[in-house]
Enzyme design. Sequence first.
Site, short mmCIF file in Angstrom:
data_model
loop_
_atom_site.label_atom_id
_atom_site.label_comp_id
_atom_site.label_asym_id
_atom_site.label_seq_id
_atom_site.Cartn_x
_atom_site.Cartn_y
_atom_site.Cartn_z
N SER A 53 -114.21 80.84 -27.16
CA SER A 53 -113.91 79.77 -28.14
C SER A 53 -115.12 79.48 -29.03
O SER A 53 -114.98 78.83 -30.06
CB SER A 53 -113.45 78.50 -27.43
OG SER A 53 -114.49 77.98 -26.61
N HIS A 54 -116.30 79.95 -28.64
CA HIS A 54 -117.50 79.70 -29.44
C HIS A 54 -118.29 80.98 -29.72
O HIS A 54 -119.48 80.93 -30.00
CB HIS A 54 -118.35 78.59 -28.81
CG HIS A 54 -117.65 77.28 -28.90
ND1 HIS A 54 -116.66 76.92 -28.00
CD2 HIS A 54 -117.70 76.29 -29.82
CE1 HIS A 54 -116.17 75.74 -28.35
NE2 HIS A 54 -116.78 75.33 -29.45
N ASP A 194 -110.27 76.06 -27.98
CA ASP A 194 -109.25 76.66 -27.12
C ASP A 194 -107.84 76.32 -27.59
O ASP A 194 -106.91 77.10 -27.38
CB ASP A 194 -109.48 76.25 -25.66
CG ASP A 194 -110.60 77.05 -25.02
OD1 ASP A 194 -110.76 78.24 -25.36
OD2 ASP A 194 -111.34 76.47 -24.20
N1 LIG Z 1 -120.32 72.01 -30.48
C1 LIG Z 1 -119.35 71.18 -30.20
O1 LIG Z 1 -119.21 70.16 -30.86
C2 LIG Z 1 -118.42 71.44 -29.09
C3 LIG Z 1 -118.58 72.53 -28.27
N2 LIG Z 1 -117.76 72.70 -27.20
C4 LIG Z 1 -117.99 73.84 -26.34
O2 LIG Z 1 -116.77 74.36 -25.84
C5 LIG Z 1 -117.03 75.09 -24.67
C6 LIG Z 1 -115.87 75.00 -23.73
O3 LIG Z 1 -115.79 73.71 -23.18
P1 LIG Z 1 -114.70 73.42 -22.05
O4 LIG Z 1 -113.39 73.97 -22.47
O5 LIG Z 1 -114.76 72.01 -21.68
O6 LIG Z 1 -115.23 74.32 -20.88
P2 LIG Z 1 -114.46 74.78 -19.55
O7 LIG Z 1 -113.48 73.75 -19.14
O8 LIG Z 1 -114.00 76.16 -19.71
O9 LIG Z 1 -115.66 74.82 -18.49
C7 LIG Z 1 -116.44 73.67 -18.27
C8 LIG Z 1 -117.49 73.96 -17.21
O10 LIG Z 1 -116.86 74.05 -15.94
C9 LIG Z 1 -117.08 75.32 -15.36
N3 LIG Z 1 -115.84 75.70 -14.70
C10 LIG Z 1 -114.67 76.01 -15.29
N4 LIG Z 1 -113.73 76.26 -14.35
C11 LIG Z 1 -114.34 76.12 -13.15
C12 LIG Z 1 -113.92 76.25 -11.80
N5 LIG Z 1 -112.66 76.57 -11.48
N6 LIG Z 1 -114.83 76.03 -10.82
C13 LIG Z 1 -116.10 75.69 -11.11
N7 LIG Z 1 -116.56 75.56 -12.37
C14 LIG Z 1 -115.69 75.76 -13.37
C15 LIG Z 1 -117.47 76.23 -16.49
O11 LIG Z 1 -118.26 77.31 -16.03
P3 LIG Z 1 -118.09 78.78 -16.68
O12 LIG Z 1 -118.65 78.66 -18.07
O13 LIG Z 1 -118.82 79.71 -15.80
O14 LIG Z 1 -116.60 79.03 -16.70
C16 LIG Z 1 -118.22 75.28 -17.41
O15 LIG Z 1 -119.55 75.11 -17.03
C17 LIG Z 1 -118.36 74.57 -24.14
O16 LIG Z 1 -119.33 75.59 -24.25
C18 LIG Z 1 -118.71 73.43 -25.08
O17 LIG Z 1 -120.09 73.26 -25.34
C19 LIG Z 1 -116.76 71.82 -26.88
C20 LIG Z 1 -116.58 70.73 -27.67
C21 LIG Z 1 -117.34 70.46 -28.87
O1 LIG Z 2 -114.25 73.44 -29.49
C1 LIG Z 2 -114.54 72.33 -29.97
O2 LIG Z 2 -114.05 71.27 -29.54
C2 LIG Z 2 -115.52 72.27 -31.07
N1 LIG Z 2 -116.36 73.23 -31.22
C3 LIG Z 2 -117.33 73.37 -32.25
C4 LIG Z 2 -117.49 72.14 -33.06
C5 LIG Z 2 -116.24 71.39 -33.24
C6 LIG Z 2 -115.53 71.11 -31.94
#
Ligand SMILES: NC(=O)C1=CN([C@@H]2O[C@H](COP(=O)(O)OP(=O)(O)OC[C@H]3O[C@@H](n4cnc5c(N)ncnc54)[C@H](OP(=O)(O)O)[C@@H]3O)[C@@H](O)[C@H]2O)C=CC1
Ligand SMILES: O=C(O)C1=NCCCC1
Length: 343
Positions: A53-54, A194
Amino acid sequence: MSAQSPEIATALISFTELVGLLQRIFVRHGTSPEVAAILAHNCASAERDGAHSHGVFRIPGYLSTLASGWVNGTAVPTVSDVASGFVRVDAGNGFAQPALAAARALLVSKARSAGIALLAIHNSHHFAALWPDVEPFAEEGLVALSVVNSMTCVVPHGADRPLFGTNPIAFAAPQADGAPIVFDLATSAIAHGDVQIAARKGERLPPGMGVDSLGQPTQDPKAILEGGALLPFGGHKGSALSMMVELLAAALTGGNFSFEFSWADHPGARTPWTGQLLIVIDPSKTAGQNFAERSHELVRQMHAAGLRRLPGDRRHRARAKSLETGIELPVQELNQLQEWAGD
Ligand SMILES: NC(=O)C1=CN([C@@H]2O[C@H](COP(=O)(O)OP(=O)(O)OC[C@H]3O[C@@H](n4cnc5c(N)ncnc54)[C@H](OP(=O)(O)O)[C@@H]3O)[C@@H](O)[C@H]2O)C=CC1
Ligand SMILES: O=C(O)C1=NCCCC1
């Protein structure tokens, strides 16, 4: 984060080649070489670690944003040494990662001398995964915590309309005899990226992720993206964390809250113009050299308790595979990247 589906033709590219390709794309679309190098490494690292996703999925958003004039791809951050444990950076309406890079040495030296230091970045755009910002600190024996706010698309628990961003929290700590312990999670039930990927694939979401334009629960990603909104993870608990991220990443840094900017005058703009906070701790000043041993002991006990997967394990598996065999990309996507690079 699924593997590419078998019916799509894919090709392999090495991490170094992908960094170079993305670097050429960024420069060709208006960033300085310095900014291009940082963004390319960041984006390729996400792709390498299976954080799709990133990863390269974000390139069209970067390019349309650069073309819109919303972000300054050649910004030179201004670093201010404001207090003993406090560094401030004005990113100059540029990307957050070059701002972090510019302040990094000062931040680390403050953390090592005082035991703790705080970096406040404002006037910045963060369009990436957050773990690449914290993991390197733990590789140097430091503990790091970072938060960044994004754009209004999450309804606070109990509210009627979206206000918060997807507002991730990332944490990294060193571990003896093992990779740093790292987690990185959006405070929304699902990251916006996602939802976009699910919409593109025509997949439905699990229940509890978002609402449609009428505020009704929906599993249709398009209904969330087109007038609907996301929900916080864990109801009031995730909502409170998201509120904390707004306070730390925006109010404390001087950046915008997620609801304080608008892309309306910049068609194609996709990057949130907000702020980011990092806290870096030198554990040798508190727990002595013992900290990494203690974190290892915690992990050992978690495994002994039956835990099969720690946060970061999936990324590390993906990283090992990517570094061994190359990063797998759909051929169509790779061709598109090469075209954007002018190759
Ligand atoms: N720049 C921005 O403004 C934004 C960026 N993001 C980015 O989006 C990305 C995805 O976020 P999000 O969807 O919440 O991430 P996930 O829900 O995929 O994962 C969150 C964390 O939980 C861990 N994890 C996931 N499943 C399990 C499991 N079953 N058991 C143990 N640990 C687990 C992951 O490790 P692992 O990675 O090893 O799966 C990760 O560290 C992030 O990198 C975030 O920084 C999100 C919002 C805004
Ligand atoms: O996945 C998200 O949520 C975001 N990623 C990058 C910046 C905007 C929000």
